[in-house]
Design a protein around this motif. Structure first.
Motif, PDB file in Angstrom:
ATOM      1  N   SER A  11       1.162  -1.375   0.216  1.00 32.35           N
ATOM      2  CA  SER A  11       0.038  -0.056   0.258  1.00 32.35           C
ATOM      3  C   SER A  11       0.757   1.556  -0.138  1.00 32.35           C
ATOM      4  N   THR A  12       1.660   1.472   0.888  1.00 31.78           N
ATOM      5  CA  THR A  12       3.093   2.871   0.632  1.00 31.78           C
ATOM      6  C   THR A  12       3.289   2.525  -0.574  1.00 31.78           C
ATOM      7  N   TYR A  13       4.456   1.492  -1.028  1.00 31.06           N
ATOM      8  CA  TYR A  13       4.294   1.049  -2.426  1.00 31.06           C
ATOM      9  C   TYR A  13       2.687   2.355  -3.917  1.00 31.06           C
ATOM     10  N   ARG A  14       2.419   1.615  -3.106  1.00 31.51           N
ATOM     11  CA  ARG A  14       1.587   2.274  -4.557  1.00 31.51           C
ATOM     12  C   ARG A  14       0.627   3.770  -4.551  1.00 31.51           C
ATOM     13  N   ALA A  15       0.803   3.749  -2.856  1.00 25.74           N
ATOM     14  CA  ALA A  15       0.500   5.626  -2.873  1.00 25.74           C
ATOM     15  C   ALA A  15       1.583   6.183  -3.354  1.00 25.74           C
ATOM     16  N   LEU A  16       3.232   5.504  -2.837  1.00 28.67           N
ATOM     17  CA  LEU A  16       4.361   6.287  -3.428  1.00 28.67           C
ATOM     18  C   LEU A  16       4.305   6.623  -4.735  1.00 28.67           C
ATOM     19  N   ASP A  17       3.827   5.571  -5.214  1.00 33.16           N
ATOM     20  CA  ASP A  17       4.031   5.349  -7.253  1.00 33.16           C
ATOM     21  C   ASP A  17       2.859   6.681  -7.719  1.00 33.16           C
ATOM     22  N   ALA A  20       4.555   9.826  -6.971  1.00 32.49           N
ATOM     23  CA  ALA A  20       5.844  10.151  -7.285  1.00 32.49           C
ATOM     24  C   ALA A  20       6.019   8.485  -7.993  1.00 32.49           C
ATOM     25  N   PRO A  21       5.859   9.226  -9.809  1.00 31.70           N
ATOM     26  CA  PRO A  21       6.001   8.083 -10.484  1.00 31.70           C
ATOM     27  C   PRO A  21       7.412   8.012 -10.855  1.00 31.70           C
ATOM     28  N   THR A  23       8.824   6.429 -13.517  1.00 31.39           N
ATOM     29  CA  THR A  23       8.240   7.484 -14.774  1.00 31.39           C
ATOM     30  C   THR A  23       9.172   8.220 -15.313  1.00 31.39           C
ATOM     31  N   GLN A  24       8.984   9.416 -14.300  1.00 32.71           N
ATOM     32  CA  GLN A  24       9.074  10.428 -14.262  1.00 32.71           C
ATOM     33  C   GLN A  24      10.348  10.970 -13.504  1.00 32.71           C
ATOM     34  N   ARG A  25      10.593  10.362 -13.126  1.00 32.12           N
ATOM     35  CA  ARG A  25      12.059  10.477 -12.448  1.00 32.12           C
ATOM     36  C   ARG A  25      12.082  11.664 -11.068  1.00 32.12           C
ATOM     37  N   ARG A  26      10.545  11.623 -10.859  1.00 31.60           N
ATOM     38  CA  ARG A  26      10.559  12.230  -9.373  1.00 31.60           C
ATOM     39  C   ARG A  26      11.378  11.572  -8.784  1.00 31.60           C
ATOM     40  N   ARG A  27      10.814  10.036  -8.124  1.00 32.43           N
ATOM     41  CA  ARG A  27      10.779   9.210  -6.705  1.00 32.43           C
ATOM     42  C   ARG A  27      12.002   9.484  -6.746  1.00 32.43           C
TER      43      ARG A  27
END
Length: 93
Positions: A11-17, A20-21, A23-27
């Motif tokens: 769930s934390t991973y999905r929220a982060l995705d 800050a996806p 693919t947009q190099r924002r993570r």
């Protein structure tokens, strides 16, 4: 810069995705900013605890007799090359 491997629950991973996806190099920047913020908050909490455990006395708080004289043009210039205002929050320079 050091690399760090972090395991997240689904769930934390999905929220982060969503926020800050990858693919947009924002993570990576998002995580660095979040860690800086958490570290700063912990430091402020430690400072608050220290002042609560040993507060300044009224006499010490009002004694300006040992204050340094302000000298315009000193080496400490706000916003200069050594300024870390964006990282340090309200306590800067």
């Amino acid at each position: 810069m050091k690399a760090l491997l972090v395991h997240l629950d689904d769930s934390t991973y999905r929220a982060l995705d969503r926020i800050a996806p990858a693919t947009q190099r924002r993570r990576s920047q998002f995580i660095r900013d979040a860690v800086r913020h958490a570290v700063r908050q912990a430091e402020y909490a430690a400072m608050r605890s220290a002042y609560q455990a040993q507060p300044d006395s009224e006499a010490e708080a009002d004694d300006w007799s040992t204050a340094e004289e302000y000298k315009p043009g000193s080496n400490m210039k706000s916003g200069g090359p050594a300024c870390r205002r964006l990282e340090s929050g309200p306590f800067c320079c």
